[in-house]
Enzyme design. Structure first.
Site, PDB file in Angstrom:
ATOM      1  N   ARG A  50      -8.813  -4.374  18.411  1.00 28.39           N
ATOM      2  CA  ARG A  50      -9.145  -3.359  17.399  1.00 28.39           C
ATOM      3  C   ARG A  50      -9.964  -2.239  18.045  1.00 28.39           C
ATOM      4  O   ARG A  50      -9.789  -1.069  17.725  1.00 28.39           O
ATOM      5  CB  ARG A  50      -9.908  -3.987  16.225  1.00 28.39           C
ATOM      6  CG  ARG A  50      -9.014  -4.770  15.276  1.00 28.39           C
ATOM      7  CD  ARG A  50      -9.755  -5.164  14.008  1.00 28.39           C
ATOM      8  NE  ARG A  50     -10.852  -6.095  14.253  1.00 28.39           N
ATOM      9  CZ  ARG A  50     -10.724  -7.414  14.385  1.00 28.39           C
ATOM     10  NH1 ARG A  50      -9.539  -7.969  14.280  1.00 28.39           N
ATOM     11  NH2 ARG A  50     -11.789  -8.174  14.604  1.00 28.39           N
ATOM     12  N   LYS A 140     -17.774   5.934   2.283  1.00 27.74           N
ATOM     13  CA  LYS A 140     -16.600   5.943   1.402  1.00 27.74           C
ATOM     14  C   LYS A 140     -16.489   4.629   0.641  1.00 27.74           C
ATOM     15  O   LYS A 140     -16.803   3.560   1.185  1.00 27.74           O
ATOM     16  CB  LYS A 140     -15.331   6.161   2.206  1.00 27.74           C
ATOM     17  CG  LYS A 140     -14.132   6.496   1.320  1.00 27.74           C
ATOM     18  CD  LYS A 140     -12.829   6.172   1.974  1.00 27.74           C
ATOM     19  CE  LYS A 140     -12.612   4.688   1.982  1.00 27.74           C
ATOM     20  NZ  LYS A 140     -11.265   4.301   2.447  1.00 27.74           N
ATOM     21  N   GLU A 182     -13.102   7.230  -3.740  1.00 28.31           N
ATOM     22  CA  GLU A 182     -11.646   7.105  -3.583  1.00 28.31           C
ATOM     23  C   GLU A 182     -11.046   6.155  -4.617  1.00 28.31           C
ATOM     24  O   GLU A 182     -10.863   4.961  -4.357  1.00 28.31           O
ATOM     25  CB  GLU A 182     -11.307   6.591  -2.164  1.00 28.31           C
ATOM     26  CG  GLU A 182      -9.810   6.476  -1.908  1.00 28.31           C
ATOM     27  CD  GLU A 182      -9.462   5.780  -0.589  1.00 28.31           C
ATOM     28  OE1 GLU A 182     -10.342   5.124   0.002  1.00 28.31           O
ATOM     29  OE2 GLU A 182      -8.318   5.890  -0.156  1.00 28.31           O
ATOM     30  N   LYS A 224     -11.667  11.556  -3.041  1.00 28.87           N
ATOM     31  CA  LYS A 224     -10.472  11.239  -2.242  1.00 28.87           C
ATOM     32  C   LYS A 224      -9.410  10.720  -3.202  1.00 28.87           C
ATOM     33  O   LYS A 224      -9.621   9.712  -3.883  1.00 28.87           O
ATOM     34  CB  LYS A 224     -10.808  10.193  -1.171  1.00 28.87           C
ATOM     35  CG  LYS A 224      -9.599   9.771  -0.329  1.00 28.87           C
ATOM     36  CD  LYS A 224     -10.009   9.114   0.976  1.00 28.87           C
ATOM     37  CE  LYS A 224      -8.822   8.579   1.739  1.00 28.87           C
ATOM     38  NZ  LYS A 224      -9.124   8.178   3.108  1.00 28.87           N
TER      39      LYS A 224
HETATM   40  C1  5MM Z   1      -5.696   4.224   0.839  1.00 29.26           C
HETATM   41  O1  5MM Z   1      -6.241   3.958   2.062  1.00 29.26           O
HETATM   42  C2  5MM Z   1      -7.082   4.963   2.614  1.00 29.26           C
HETATM   43  C3  5MM Z   1      -6.278   6.115   3.178  1.00 29.26           C
HETATM   44  O2  5MM Z   1      -5.289   5.597   4.022  1.00 29.26           O
HETATM   45  P1  5MM Z   1      -3.775   6.114   3.892  1.00 29.26           P
HETATM   46  O3  5MM Z   1      -3.789   7.584   4.281  1.00 29.26           O
HETATM   47  O4  5MM Z   1      -3.029   5.250   4.865  1.00 29.26           O
HETATM   48  O5  5MM Z   1      -3.355   5.882   2.479  1.00 29.26           O
HETATM   49  C4  5MM Z   1      -7.899   4.335   3.717  1.00 29.26           C
HETATM   50  O6  5MM Z   1      -9.076   5.076   3.954  1.00 29.26           O
HETATM   51  C5  5MM Z   1      -8.258   2.916   3.332  1.00 29.26           C
HETATM   52  O7  5MM Z   1      -9.250   2.968   2.353  1.00 29.26           O
HETATM   53  C6  5MM Z   1      -8.703   2.222   4.584  1.00 29.26           C
HETATM   54  O8  5MM Z   1      -7.635   2.157   5.480  1.00 29.26           O
HETATM   55  C7  5MM Z   1      -9.272   0.843   4.305  1.00 29.26           C
HETATM   56  O9  5MM Z   1      -8.303   0.048   3.712  1.00 29.26           O
HETATM   57  P2  5MM Z   1      -8.513  -1.537   3.622  1.00 29.26           P
HETATM   58  O10 5MM Z   1      -7.259  -2.005   2.919  1.00 29.26           O
HETATM   59  O11 5MM Z   1      -8.563  -2.018   5.019  1.00 29.26           O
HETATM   60  O12 5MM Z   1      -9.743  -1.774   2.845  1.00 29.26           O
END
Ligand code: 5MM
Length: 337
Positions: A50, A140, A182, A224
């Site tokens: 990662r 966020k 978001e 967001k």
């Molecule tokens: C919706 O996911 C957020 C934006 O990503 P995309 O542009 O791929 O839609 C993203 O910031 C999301 O919140 C993070 O990847 C964290 O997601 P997880 O599922 O790991 O909590």
């Protein structure tokens, strides 16, 4: 208690993410999501893999031309890039604000278990203090809204998620960290674009009324949001102009003008769709004199092409970074500013 001087800093910081041609990279996939993304390309997951995945993007030369901020996952905040510097320090040195995802994921909503509620308020104040010491300047929190016909979402789930977003926003502001809220309306489903527009409007209307009840200052809040799109199982493909018309209409109907700005998630669109739809939304918002600045905060649409080329192999790094920078340049150009 928040002091006036802190508030001025927060407002200025929030606005700085919308500098011309710049936006935010969402590199905050949790361990679970990052594992799935890597596995799709045959890359086995580990903390070191990662770290290398993050370095593919954060270590790319020239990202500061397009990025004002990067949202990190907690693990990444403490990791170092191949240059030996902690990721937050190397971003800050290039004028890119480091941020941090502070929610702790979702769980079923007890009174409507097909919907979800976001966890992470317990002990949040102490975590925020720690993140600030590690260099984070913004945060966020993601809530998930699922559409199923006229049945979902329920207003009870929307309300509970809005209350948690408001509590988080207050705590983040009190800690001197800009909050990005978001509430993601998912693309998955058979719904029409018009239904997505109505749900976005309802979700955001509820959110901003709860923020007002909680006296959250919107001038240092970033929203967001998803775009208004036909569901991924609807069999319909929207034109960018249709997406722009419905997305901007939903935002104009529900987002207060004093809100610091709006960033878009890509939500499972292809990189090309996310780029073209952003361009159409930016044009439409300008034509209608929308009161807030707009930009991108994509994860998949910015990272997917590079990940497909990289596949966890050092010998593919340069090619993968070139693809990432090309997509960044195109998404930045879509802003048209
Ligand atoms: C919706 O996911 C957020 C934006 O990503 P995309 O542009 O791929 O839609 C993203 O910031 C999301 O919140 C993070 O990847 C964290 O997601 P997880 O599922 O790991 O909590």
């Amino acid at each position: 208690m928040l002091h006036y001087a802190d508030m001025i800093d927060l407002v200025a910081t929030a606005r700085s993410f919308f500098a011309s041609g710049k936006g935010i990279l969402a590199a905050d996939e949790s361990v679970h999501t990052a594992t799935a993304r890597l596995a799709a390309y045959g890359v086995p997951a580990s903390a070191e893999m990662r770290r290398r995945y993050r370095d593919l993007f954060l270590g790319a030369e020239g990202i500061e031309r397009y990025l004002s901020g990067v949202i990190l996952f907690e693990e990444t905040l403490s990791q170092k890039g191949d240059d030996g510097k902690p990721f937050p320090d190397s971003l800050a040195a290039r004028g890119i604000a480091p941020g941090i995802k502070v929610d702790e994921g979702i769980e079923p909503f007890p009174t409507s278990p097909e919907e979800s509620i976001t966890k992470g308020l317990l002990g949040l104040d102490a975590r925020l203090e720690g993140y600030r010491k590690q260099g984070a300047v913004f945060t966020k929190w993601r809530a998930v809204v699922r559409i199923d016909g006229d049945r979902l979402p329920t207003s009870t789930a929307l309300h509970e998620n809005a209350k948690r977003l408001a509590s988080y926003a207050k705590e983040a502001q009190a800690a001197g960290l800009v909050p990005i809220l978001e509430p993601e309306v998912l693309l998955e489903g058979k719904h029409s674009r018009q239904r997505a527009r109505a749900v976005i409007e309802e979700t955001l209307g509820m959110l901003f009324s709860v923020l007002e009840e909680h006296s959250v200052d919107c001038a240092s809040v970033i929203l967001k949001t998803a775009m208004a799109l036909s569901g991924s199982d609807s069999g319909r493909k929207d034109t960018p102009e249709e997406v722009a018309e419905d997305t901007v209409a939903a935002l104009l109907a529900s987002v207060p003008r004093q809100t610091s700005g709006i960033v878009f998630l890509s939500g499972g669109q292809t990189p090309e769709q996310a780029t073209e739809n952003l361009a159409a939304i930016s044009r439409r918002a300008r034509a209608l004199n929308a009161p807030w600045p707009l930009t991108f905060s994509y994860a998949r649409a910015l990272q997917e092409e590079a990940l497909a080329l990289w596949k966890g192999k050092q010998e593919n790094l340069a090619l993968a970074r070139t693809a990432f920078l090309e997509r960044l340049a195109r998404v930045s150009a879509a802003l048209g500013n």
